[in-house]
Design an enzyme around this catalytic site. Structure first.
Site, PDB file in Angstrom:
ATOM      1  N   HIS A  14       0.865  -1.200   0.000  1.00 19.37           N
ATOM      2  CA  HIS A  14       0.000   0.000   0.000  1.00 19.37           C
ATOM      3  C   HIS A  14       0.891   1.237   0.000  1.00 19.37           C
ATOM      4  CE1 HIS A  14      -3.813   2.057   1.876  1.00 19.37           C
ATOM      5  NE2 HIS A  14      -3.123   2.906   1.126  1.00 19.37           N
ATOM      6  N   HIS A  16       1.286   4.851  -2.378  1.00 22.94           N
ATOM      7  CA  HIS A  16       0.928   5.723  -3.510  1.00 22.94           C
ATOM      8  C   HIS A  16       2.222   6.368  -3.980  1.00 22.94           C
ATOM      9  CE1 HIS A  16      -3.412   5.493  -2.456  1.00 22.94           C
ATOM     10  NE2 HIS A  16      -2.916   5.305  -1.249  1.00 22.94           N
ATOM     11  N   HIS A 194      -9.557   1.028  -1.341  1.00 21.02           N
ATOM     12  CA  HIS A 194      -9.505   1.664  -0.023  1.00 21.02           C
ATOM     13  C   HIS A 194     -10.920   1.601   0.551  1.00 21.02           C
ATOM     14  CE1 HIS A 194      -5.695   3.249  -1.327  1.00 21.02           C
ATOM     15  NE2 HIS A 194      -5.559   4.059  -0.299  1.00 21.02           N
ATOM     16  N   GLU A 197     -11.258   3.451   5.976  1.00 15.90           N
ATOM     17  CA  GLU A 197     -10.199   4.334   6.487  1.00 15.90           C
ATOM     18  C   GLU A 197     -10.913   5.432   7.288  1.00 15.90           C
ATOM     19  OE1 GLU A 197      -8.128   6.581   3.433  1.00 15.90           O
ATOM     20  OE2 GLU A 197      -6.490   7.146   4.792  1.00 15.90           O
TER      21      GLU A 197
HETATM   22  N1  ADE Z   1      -4.533   8.780  -1.820  1.00 18.07           N
HETATM   23  C1  ADE Z   1      -3.308   8.813  -1.301  1.00 18.07           C
HETATM   24  N2  ADE Z   1      -3.335   8.407  -0.030  1.00 18.07           N
HETATM   25  C2  ADE Z   1      -4.608   8.090   0.265  1.00 18.07           C
HETATM   26  C3  ADE Z   1      -5.282   7.608   1.415  1.00 18.07           C
HETATM   27  N3  ADE Z   1      -4.648   7.350   2.553  1.00 18.07           N
HETATM   28  N4  ADE Z   1      -6.603   7.425   1.344  1.00 18.07           N
HETATM   29  C4  ADE Z   1      -7.262   7.684   0.226  1.00 18.07           C
HETATM   30  N5  ADE Z   1      -6.685   8.136  -0.878  1.00 18.07           N
HETATM   31  C5  ADE Z   1      -5.368   8.340  -0.855  1.00 18.07           C
HETATM   32 ZN    ZN Z   2      -3.769   4.773   0.529  1.00 17.08          ZN
END
Ligand code: ADE
Ligand code: ZN
Length: 330
Positions: A14, A16, A194, A197
């Protein structure tokens, strides 16, 4: 513990790539590409990283990505991340990229993917790090825009292992993209999303039932629903948890209250990841260190987390076995 964290082979599931843009590289790319930034110094950038929610982070994260223009910028970004992986004994990584963040600014899909994949190839050859690329759809944008992005990805299908769903969660549930993910599955893309969260456990249910995900990214709000936790354990659906991110974005009050260890002890297939390391104060090892410092984690549990990172990956069974066997020997 710190020594063991460093030595253990680990996978990251995970990450980005746009979130690995360190302020120093942001500044040098801004200068090279004559992009103006709302900060005068690197210190000022770091001070701006004082987030109160997911959205407060995303606003700054998308602004930062504006400095990425040329193929070489995407290459430099990815290469810098791979060097960090090498230093932290991360042997395999599955990287998210957000094409819409770039195509919406007039950057070609090909520019983005060529820059990233050239660095990944070099990482495999020179650093021995294997990798897969996962294309994320921005959930705050329309279904139509996501379908266009899926279409744009097709010429590069061989370079993309799967698709994900990120950006502003609340108000943009997985159901918004159910039809899209049906098409993604037909293409042969693996599916992650995702969920849970900031969004509640219903987002996780939808990701599983409507999108048919193979992994949940974050998923920490699963423990609001006992039957959901039971399902995650039964089906061994992995969660790619990002402890530093969760605390920085206030999804969790503080590290002492993080539920990753509780979930691990219940039998959930949890993994440790960095999410956006340049913004949240650490790469994978710092995330392991943060949970070790604040939760009562044993060495065996630490090894289980490292093993889980391979188990939950999209590697072949043979490669998984290779790494899990290595970990068992520590
Ligand atoms: N894009 C980058 N980081 C993210 C995250 N933690 N949650 C959702 N979108 C994201
Ligand atoms: Zn993320």
């Amino acid at each position: 513990m710190k020594d063991l964290i460093t030595k253990l082979p680990k996978a990251e599931l995970h990450l980005h790539i746009e979130g690995s843009l360190e302020p120093e590289l942001m500044f040098s790319l801004a200068q090279k590409n004559t992009i103006s930034l709302p900060y005068k110094t690197i210190e000022e950038v770091k001070q701006a990283y004082n987030f109160t929610s997911l959205q407060s982070f995303l606003d700054i994260y998308y602004a930062g990505a504006n400095v990425l223009i040329n193929e070489s910028d995407f290459f430099d970004l990815t290469w810098a991340y791979l060097l960090r992986c090498h230093a932290q004994n991360i042997c395999h990584t599955e990287i998210f990229f957000d094409p819409q963040t770039h195509t919406s600014r007039g950057i070609a899909f090909k520019t983005v993917i060529d820059g990233i994949t050239k660095a990944l190839q070099k990482g495999e050859q020179e650093l021995g790090i294997s990798s897969f690329l996962i294309m994320c759809f921005l959930r705050h944008l329309s279904e139509e825009n996501a379908f266009e992005t899926l279409k744009a990805s097709l010429p590069f299908k061989d370079k993309i292992i799967g698709v994900g769903l990120d950006s502003s969660e609340v108000g943009h549930p997985p159901s918004k993209f159910q039809r899209l993910f049906v098409e993604c599955k037909k293409v042969g893309y693996k599916i992650v999303a995702h969920a849970g969260e900031e969004g509640d456990s219903s987002y996780i249910w939808e990701a599983i039932n409507l999108l048919q995900v193979e992994r949940i990214d974050h998923g920490i709000r699963c423990d609001e629903d006992e039957s959901l936790v039971k399902l995650l354990i039964e089906k061994q659906i992995p969660l790619t948890v990002c402890p530093l991110s969760n605390v920085k974005l206030r999804a969790v009050k503080n590290m002492q209250e993080h539920n990753i260890l509780k979930l691990l002890r219940q039998g959930v297939l949890v993994t440790v990841n960095s999410d956006d390391p340049a913004y949240f104060g650490g790469y994978v090892n710092e995330n392991y260190e943060a949970i070790c410092d604040n939760l009562d984690l044993s060495k065996e549990e630490l090894k289980t987390l490292a093993s889980n990172s391979f188990k939950a990956s999209f590697l072949s069974d043979e490669r998984k076995k290779h790494f899990i066997n290595q970990i068992s020997q520590y």
